[in-house]
Scaffold this active site. Sequence first.
Site, PDB file in Angstrom:
ATOM      1  CE  LYS A  35     -48.914 -13.174  -5.645  1.00  0.00           C
ATOM      2  NZ  LYS A  35     -48.594 -11.761  -5.951  1.00  0.00           N
ATOM      3  CE1 TYR A  48     -46.219  -9.185  -4.826  1.00  0.00           C
ATOM      4  CE2 TYR A  48     -47.703  -8.066  -3.306  1.00  0.00           C
ATOM      5  CZ  TYR A  48     -47.488  -9.014  -4.295  1.00  0.00           C
ATOM      6  OH  TYR A  48     -48.520  -9.781  -4.746  1.00  0.00           O
TER       7      TYR A  48
END
Length: 295
Positions: free
Chosen positions: A199, A165
């Site tokens: 991810k 992230y």
Amino acid sequence: MSRQPLRALGLSTGKKARLHRILHTFGLANGTALFLPYDQGLEHGPRDFFANPAAGDPRYIAKLAVEGGFNGIAVQIGLAEKFYWDFAGEVPLILKLNGKTEIPPDGSALSPLNASVEEAVRLGADAVGYTLYVGTPAQTEDFAQYQVVRRDAERWGMPLIVWAYPRGSAIADKGGKNSFYAVDYAARTASELGADMVKVNFPNPAKRTGVPAPYDGDYSTQDAIGAVVRSANRSMLLVSGGEKAGDEAMLEKARQSMEAGATGFIFGRNVWQRERVESLRFVAHLREILAKYPV
């Protein structure tokens, strides 16, 4: 872009065995992946369950993962210890090792450890998850904390999935956390730091304010997600559903991701913020897409 089989990814025996079980025994068993994350109660608070109060019950989520044919469910250690045992063996467990509340600002974000790889082994997990905030002032501490997890994952033969992230004011000044630049950089960072799976959020190439010159171009979304897959190298790429949005837009992003060579999806709120029948209907559409891209 074609996906590489497990045997081509340079994995240790334990990691290969666990990933083979995840990708070729559960879900569609065709080498693709569909994961159900359920760490939002920590990350966002109970407000995420207001849209569908039933989703506040971890047993509801675990049952949904089994019924929907997911390849795994990602939860924090408290829920794994108190609720997963009822469904152990029916759906793989991904134990999230770190997490934080949304109350402090993201500018100096660090997601502290609250569980270990050894505990994941004890709980029968098939993988562990780690949230890595790329670009914050706390990045040095984050990398050091992550190094401990990476070494333990290697020692125990446990696949490591990194939630990559981009965060912080420096990222906000360079297109924002979902810009093509930020997502691409985060995928490459996680790969270079040893992630087995990465991810990411779907990149938005239209967010160009302040980005480095190579990213300040007229890229399509297909161009952007293709580049992100390449940046992940031999780390398998998972694309997040993000916040709940229109179904057709999400499914189109899913199709583009698989066309680019992603391994699969990790959809949470987009699935369980719906009523159960609607959730399963949406999951069926995702599975239809995954079925077209076997490894």
